[in-house]
Each structure stands twice: as C-alpha cells, then as structure tokens.
Design a protein around this motif. Sequence first.
Motif, PDB file in Angstrom:
ATOM      1  N   GLU A   1       6.391  -1.252  -9.391  1.00 34.80           N
ATOM      2  CA  GLU A   1       6.955  -1.142  -7.970  1.00 34.80           C
ATOM      3  C   GLU A   1       7.219  -1.008  -6.814  1.00 34.80           C
ATOM      4  OE1 GLU A   1      10.147   0.728 -12.061  1.00 34.80           O
ATOM      5  OE2 GLU A   1       9.811   1.355 -10.835  1.00 34.80           O
ATOM      6  N   MET A   2       5.891   0.140  -7.016  1.00 36.73           N
ATOM      7  CA  MET A   2       5.598   0.589  -5.461  1.00 36.73           C
ATOM      8  C   MET A   2       4.823  -0.637  -4.877  1.00 36.73           C
ATOM      9  SD  MET A   2       6.596   3.325  -5.247  1.00 36.73           S
ATOM     10  CE  MET A   2       6.675   3.494  -3.700  1.00 36.73           C
ATOM     11  N   LYS A   3       3.865  -1.494  -4.873  1.00 41.53           N
ATOM     12  CA  LYS A   3       3.441  -2.842  -4.680  1.00 41.53           C
ATOM     13  C   LYS A   3       4.339  -3.635  -4.431  1.00 41.53           C
ATOM     14  CE  LYS A   3       0.082  -6.248  -6.213  1.00 41.53           C
ATOM     15  NZ  LYS A   3      -1.099  -6.881  -7.228  1.00 41.53           N
ATOM     16  N   TYR A   4       5.456  -3.578  -5.280  1.00 42.79           N
ATOM     17  CA  TYR A   4       6.408  -5.048  -4.897  1.00 42.79           C
ATOM     18  C   TYR A   4       7.374  -4.901  -3.467  1.00 42.79           C
ATOM     19  CZ  TYR A   4      10.087  -8.703  -5.274  1.00 42.79           C
ATOM     20  OH  TYR A   4      11.016  -9.120  -5.962  1.00 42.79           O
ATOM     21  N   LYS A   5       7.175  -3.054  -3.624  1.00 41.27           N
ATOM     22  CA  LYS A   5       8.261  -2.702  -2.133  1.00 41.27           C
ATOM     23  C   LYS A   5       7.149  -2.896  -1.620  1.00 41.27           C
ATOM     24  CE  LYS A   5      11.029   1.692  -3.193  1.00 41.27           C
ATOM     25  NZ  LYS A   5      12.152   1.805  -2.753  1.00 41.27           N
ATOM     26  N   PHE A   6       5.958  -2.798  -1.274  1.00 42.11           N
ATOM     27  CA  PHE A   6       4.852  -2.799  -0.241  1.00 42.11           C
ATOM     28  C   PHE A   6       4.950  -4.121   0.079  1.00 42.11           C
ATOM     29  CE2 PHE A   6       0.531  -4.181   0.823  1.00 42.11           C
ATOM     30  CZ  PHE A   6       0.490  -3.024   2.357  1.00 42.11           C
ATOM     31  N   MET A   7       5.371  -5.289  -0.592  1.00 45.55           N
ATOM     32  CA  MET A   7       5.000  -6.488  -0.589  1.00 45.55           C
ATOM     33  C   MET A   7       6.069  -6.913   0.649  1.00 45.55           C
ATOM     34  SD  MET A   7       2.543  -7.673  -3.268  1.00 45.55           S
ATOM     35  CE  MET A   7       2.319  -9.505  -2.717  1.00 45.55           C
TER      36      MET A   7
ATOM     37  N   GLU B   1      -2.999  -4.837  -1.222  1.00 46.04           N
ATOM     38  CA  GLU B   1      -2.883  -5.061  -2.423  1.00 46.04           C
ATOM     39  C   GLU B   1      -3.607  -5.157  -3.126  1.00 46.04           C
ATOM     40  OE1 GLU B   1      -0.501  -9.037  -1.777  1.00 46.04           O
ATOM     41  OE2 GLU B   1       0.603  -7.921   0.381  1.00 46.04           O
ATOM     42  N   ASN B   2      -4.391  -5.312  -3.499  1.00 45.75           N
ATOM     43  CA  ASN B   2      -5.672  -5.205  -4.542  1.00 45.75           C
ATOM     44  C   ASN B   2      -5.920  -4.429  -4.903  1.00 45.75           C
ATOM     45  OD1 ASN B   2      -5.287  -8.167  -5.271  1.00 45.75           O
ATOM     46  ND2 ASN B   2      -6.969  -8.638  -3.992  1.00 45.75           N
ATOM     47  N   PHE B   3      -6.763  -3.531  -3.795  1.00 41.12           N
ATOM     48  CA  PHE B   3      -7.726  -2.481  -3.626  1.00 41.12           C
ATOM     49  C   PHE B   3      -6.376  -1.140  -3.928  1.00 41.12           C
ATOM     50  CE2 PHE B   3     -11.140  -5.014  -2.339  1.00 41.12           C
ATOM     51  CZ  PHE B   3     -11.902  -4.602  -3.316  1.00 41.12           C
ATOM     52  N   VAL B   4      -5.410  -1.122  -3.518  1.00 45.67           N
ATOM     53  CA  VAL B   4      -4.406   0.496  -3.528  1.00 45.67           C
ATOM     54  C   VAL B   4      -3.518   0.623  -4.612  1.00 45.67           C
ATOM     55  CG1 VAL B   4      -2.916   1.841  -2.437  1.00 45.67           C
ATOM     56  CG2 VAL B   4      -4.083   0.563  -1.251  1.00 45.67           C
TER      57      VAL B   4
END
Length: 418
Positions: free
Chosen positions: A217-223, A177-180
């Motif tokens: 949006e991609m980060k939220y999906k990842f999470m 979440e932090n690095f990507v």
Amino acid sequence: MEYRQLTPETVVDYIKNLDSMTRIFSRFDNLSIHEVGDGNLNYVYTITNPDKPVETVVLKQAVPYLRVVGDSWPLAKERMKFEIMALQRQKELCPKYVPDVFHADEPMCLIIMQNLNKHKILRGEIILGKTFPFLADHISTFLARTLYASSDLALDSTTKKHRVAEFINTDLCNLTENFVFTNAFEKHDTNEYNPELTEADINSVQENAKLKIAVAEMKYKFMNNAEAMVHGDLHIGSIMANEEETYVIDPEFAFYGPMGFDIGAFIGNLFMSYFSHEHRQKLLGREPYEYRNWLLNTIMATWNGFEQKFDQLWLNDHNNADSLYWNYEGGEEHFSQQRQAFLKKLFSDSMGFGACKMMRRIFGLAKVADIADIEDLKERARIERMTLKLAEYMVVDRDRIENIESVVAAAKDLSPLV
Ligand code: ADP
Ligand code: SR1
Ligand code: MG
C-alpha cells in the motif's frame, strides 16, 4: 558541451574558464582536488586553493551507472537535472538550509556548489554520539516549507500540474520502488543479510501477510500521490550539520510524491540510530541514557515542530486569501478540523514510509552504517530485530497510532532507556 566524465586531473581544466569560478578562485594552478564521494551514486570533488582555503567549492558529477554497484548497472546520468531543479526550488523556499549553487551544467551532468567544510555528514556525527541542538527545528522547518509551498495547498492548480510534469524522475523513482518497497521484502538476489539473522527472522518480514500488504500500500501511494516536491532521499547521510547550522544536500531523487516520504525517511533513520546506540553507547564508554534520550526527543520535536509549522503556513495563507469556502459562522472551526484530519493522515503516511525505509536498510543492498558497521554480528542481529519490530508496528498500525509519543514509547519498550 558534450558529456565527459571528469577526473581529479581534468576538473581544473573544466572550471578554469567559468565566470562563476573566476569570481571565487584567484588562481587555477596548484588547486588541490579530492574525491570525497561516499554516496551510492555519484562522484564528488572538493576543489580548494591551499594558499587561500576560503577559495573552495564542491563539484558533483553524475556518471551513467550506479556507483555503488559499478558500470554493470546503467543509470541515466541525466538524473542530475533533478538535483539541479530541486536545489533551485529548495533554495527559494528555504535558503538557510540549502547550499549555494554556483554553476550547473546539464549536458555535463554536474553542479558546483558551496563547500560545506564547516559541517559534517550527520550520520557519521550521530554514530560518534554528537548532539545537534537545532536539528529538529531546522529539519522541521525545511520539511514544512518545502512540502507545503510545493503542494496544491499553496500553488495555483496550473503551476502545480506543470511542476509535477517537470519532476517526472522515472529512473530514480524506479530505484526507490525497487530498493525501498520491493527487493527487501522478497527473496531478491540483491539482498544482503547479516549471517546471524535466521530464516525465521527474514520470513517474519518476507512472509508476513499484514506487513506485506501494508508495504505494498505504501509503494502504491509512493507511485501515485503527487502531493508535493519531495527530496526523495532524506536520510541522515543527506544532511550536513554542525552545532549551529544544518544543510540538506543530495536531492537527486526529488519528484512530486507523497509528503510523508521525506518525514518518514528522517524519523525512520533516527529510530535506527536510537537502536544502534543501545550498543554504540557502550562502545563509547558512556551510560546509555542521555544520548538515546536526545535522539528520541529529536524525533518527537521534528514531527511536532513540523505539524505546528505546516499548520501555521496553511492558516497564514487562508487568512490572507479571500476564499468563500469556510466563510460562514462556524467555518473557522470546520477549517481547523480539515487541517487536523490532513495532518493525521500525513502522520500515518510518515510512519508507514519511515517503516519501509527502516526495513529495507536491514535486508537490502544499501545499508546504514549505524547498524551495518556493528562488528559483533550477534549484537547487530539483536538491533536489526528491534528495528524490524518497530517498523512492523509503524507500517501495520499506522492508521491507529495516536501520535509520535506512542511510537517513541514502542521504541522504548523494545530498547528500554535505562
Ligand atoms: P550521492 O548522490 O552519491 O549520494 P552525495 O550528494 O550524498 O552523493 O555526496 C556524497 C558525499 O560528498 C557526501 O556524503 C559528503 O561527504 C560530500 N559532499 C556532498 N556535497 C557536499 C557539499 N556541498 N559540501 C561538502 N561535502 C559535500
Ligand atoms: C542501490 S541505490 C541505494 C540507495 O542509495 C540512495 O541514497 C537511495 O537511498 C537509494 O535507495
Ligand atoms: Mg547521498
């Protein structure tokens, strides 16, 4: 056994009493031990009997910090538990492409596995301009089988929910979440920039509203999208290969996340290799067409192969089940439409995730040697700009991109195949 960090001097003492090792090694005196870890997190030792080189294993141990930074950056060593679980599951689902594990020790945070000494890390080989005729076929099979079989499309609902719980990999998801998805997209002090990039280059990402919304949006999906057991770090440094065989290693970032994260990681890395070879092919004294064309063909064959194999797995399950859901006249066609819509969304996710992974490798702490090792910093900056441009298109336009051929065409526009 209580945890202790092994060293080349203590490795043999640890292995010599293990049944699994007495089956492999005929003697324990005079073994040769080498630390070969070139990853960001862990220590990796090859252990070999020099008199009988077939007697060889690899031991990988997690340490309670992030190796690439040092012990000032604590990181739970218990992360090895996820690598052990993921290797077991991947081996069940895709045995040909996953190393054998001979021994796993959770308290010691280590595994002992097959030494892939006939194979090399794919990134290094690609940097050298080597081709791998079966790579796209092998990786698309690995992706289709592991992602399909661990999802709700294949598992019963209770098993899937238990698997999601088993794979809550807080610390390594947090790193991603932090690095990507975060640090590279803001003025973060862990970032490292090529000095030849200008403020304008950096701000074209870090102050670009459309791009930043898309990345968020991609980060939220990842999470939030616990779709399947993903490898979680499927860049080309997590693949060992030779011309015939391919192995996927290093799944410690595994968790239940969005399928497109793995597909995008692999494809995004190959696009970075493609751009880097605009420069590297000249260094290798080659004409620039053939190798870069192979990289683009591999990208297309990976997505197209994945799509076809994933669809087939789904269809096979459907044909073997007694479901009423599509069981009416016209139902087969409607089911086909559902699969197409699913795969279209997955393609969009894959492009979006691939893009985040590309951009973070340009600004973030963890780089890719393909680009970062280019000594001519002006050339490197030129290639970094192309990477950022393609990534912007992949993430901002991800829902509008028709197919992988369009992304390949965009890469060729930025870096023509001449
Ligand atoms: P990290 O978790 O620190 O990224 P990796 O699993 O990527 O560690 O391993 C680091 C390096 O160790 C790899 O790049 C490769 O050179 C070597 N390595 C890892 N596993 C094996 C294996 N099974 N056989 C041979 N070499 C391996
Ligand atoms: C700072 S951790 C950097 C990266 O190393 C791993 O291989 C993952 O890609 C992670 O993001
Ligand atoms: Mg690694």
